[in-house]
Write an enzyme that holds these catalytic residues in place. Structure first.
Site, PDB file in Angstrom:
ATOM      1  CB  CYS A 161      38.127 -18.009  -2.453  1.00 54.90           C
ATOM      2  SG  CYS A 161      38.540 -16.159  -2.514  1.00 54.90           S
ATOM      3  CG  ASN A 178      36.148 -12.785  -5.419  1.00 53.26           C
ATOM      4  OD1 ASN A 178      35.878 -13.320  -4.557  1.00 53.26           O
ATOM      5  ND2 ASN A 178      37.571 -12.945  -5.931  1.00 53.26           N
ATOM      6  CG  HIS A 208      36.464 -18.572  -5.961  1.00 53.61           C
ATOM      7  ND1 HIS A 208      35.619 -17.441  -5.395  1.00 53.61           N
ATOM      8  CD2 HIS A 208      37.704 -18.052  -5.932  1.00 53.61           C
ATOM      9  CE1 HIS A 208      36.222 -16.555  -4.947  1.00 53.61           C
ATOM     10  NE2 HIS A 208      37.585 -16.653  -5.487  1.00 53.61           N
TER      11      HIS A 208
END
Length: 358
Positions: free
Chosen positions: A157, A314, A284
């Site tokens: 990520c 996500n 994020h």
């Protein structure tokens, strides 16, 4: 929506001041270890610029109600735990390279740059279509930059930030003229559809930025700090055996909140800015609860923290550029704004940097 109004915090309560000081003390050694002064104004850097951004998501939209029915839970359970109300999911015929190329083309159009002027393509992903070739050469060919240098970056990520730091450094050093940085992942193919900890959370998408030399104008990329620790790598893990992401949610939550809070302070200090001088925080989009916990820990006004996870889920390395594009659509980005980007991912990896938006 209306123009974003910067909210300047009043004098913080003593407890919150003490909390910030403790976090600063914790990250101070890290700043010194990087060999540069902690207070280095962003404006003094001959920094590369972001000339354009863009994103792409699959057409299919999957609601949390549909996911909840499959998992045998209530929709409110998913929304409360993750903040996700819907997500985009790739069709069987969709490829990671195609999704990344769509985002790259959108960013190039935004930058008003011809693909033939691009000499570097970096794709951050952990979901490339094949073990080889990497996604980046396929993207370079697809967008019309077949002679460009092209390679993938794997940092989960944190991948987009890592790729952005690398591309900016190459442009600043004169080793590349114009670069396209893409964060792209198709996580719907990397999670167990029966696993509640991942099936309700992960999604598919791609986001991109065009990086150009300082003289070209655009959003100024300040220092980007990157860190890692591997002693707890099993907390988020995917093996070659079943290729499914396994995640220990509670441990991930605690570590993500701590590390993103610390690196937020470190990145702001490296840029010579106080937190109250940061106009927008683009984290994020891991989980809405993580975003809110970081905001609470740092005493940030939630109106300055971008939240797009409710509509996109996500998407791993794609969340930051998607959230940036979403913030611009909603009128949250304005010229001259200081925008802090930060991420945390498997590895563990984490990082943050400040961009002055133009």
């Amino acid at each position: 929506m209306g123009r974003f109004e910067v909210v300047r915090a009043s004098v913080a309560a003593p407890v919150r001041v003490a909390r910030r000081r403790a976090l600063f003390a914790r990250v101070g050694g890290h700043l010194r270890s990087l060999g540069e002064p902690a207070q280095r104004p962003l404006r003094s850097l001959a920094s590369a610029r972001i000339a354009g951004i863009g994103f792409a998501v699959p057409e299919r939209v999957l609601s949390s109600a549909a996911v909840a029915e499959r998992l045998g839970v209530d929709e409110r359970w998913i929304v409360t735990r993750t903040g996700v109300r819907q997500r985009h999911v790739a069709a069987e015929s969709d490829t990671l390279a195609d999704l990344a190329a769509r985002a790259a083309r959108a960013a190039l159009a935004d930058a008003e740059l011809e693909p033939g002027e691009v000499d570097l393509v970096v794709v951050a992903t952990m979901a490339a279509d094949e073990l080889t070739p990497n996604a980046a050469p396929l993207v370079a060919e697809a967008i019309g930059a077949p002679g460009a240098g092209a390679f993938d970056v794997g940092a989960a990520c944190t991948g987009f930030l890592s790729a952005l730091a690398l591309a900016a450094a190459m442009v600043e050093a004169g080793r590349a003229r114009q670069a396209v940085v893409v964060g792209a992942d198709i996580l719907s193919r990397l999670h167990d559809p029966a696993d509640r900890s991942t099936a309700a959370l992960f999604a598919d998408g791609a986001g991109a930025a065009v990086v150009v030399p300082p003289r070209a104008g655009g959003a100024e990329i300040g220092p980007i700090l990157l860190s890692s620790e591997a002693d707890r790598e099993r907390i988020i893990h995917a093996s070659h055996d079943d290729r499914f992401i396994r995640m220990q949610g509670h441990d991930t939550f605690r570590t993500a909140v701590r590390r993103m809070s610390e690196v937020t302070l470190a990145a702001a200090e490296r840029a010579g800015l106080a937190l109250d001088e940061i106009d927008l925080f683009v984290y994020h989009q891991a989980n809405a609860r993580i975003l809110r916990a970081v905001a609470e820990r740092l005493d940030l006004d939630e109106r300055r923290v971008v939240e797009a996870i409710d509509r996109y889920g996500n998407t791993s390395s794609a969340t930051i550029p998607i959230a940036l594009c979403d913030a611009r659509r909603r009128g949250l980005l304005r010229s001259g704004a200081n925008v802090l980007l930060a991420a945390f991912g498997a590895g563990f990896t984490w990082g943050a940097g400040v961009v002055r938006w133009e």
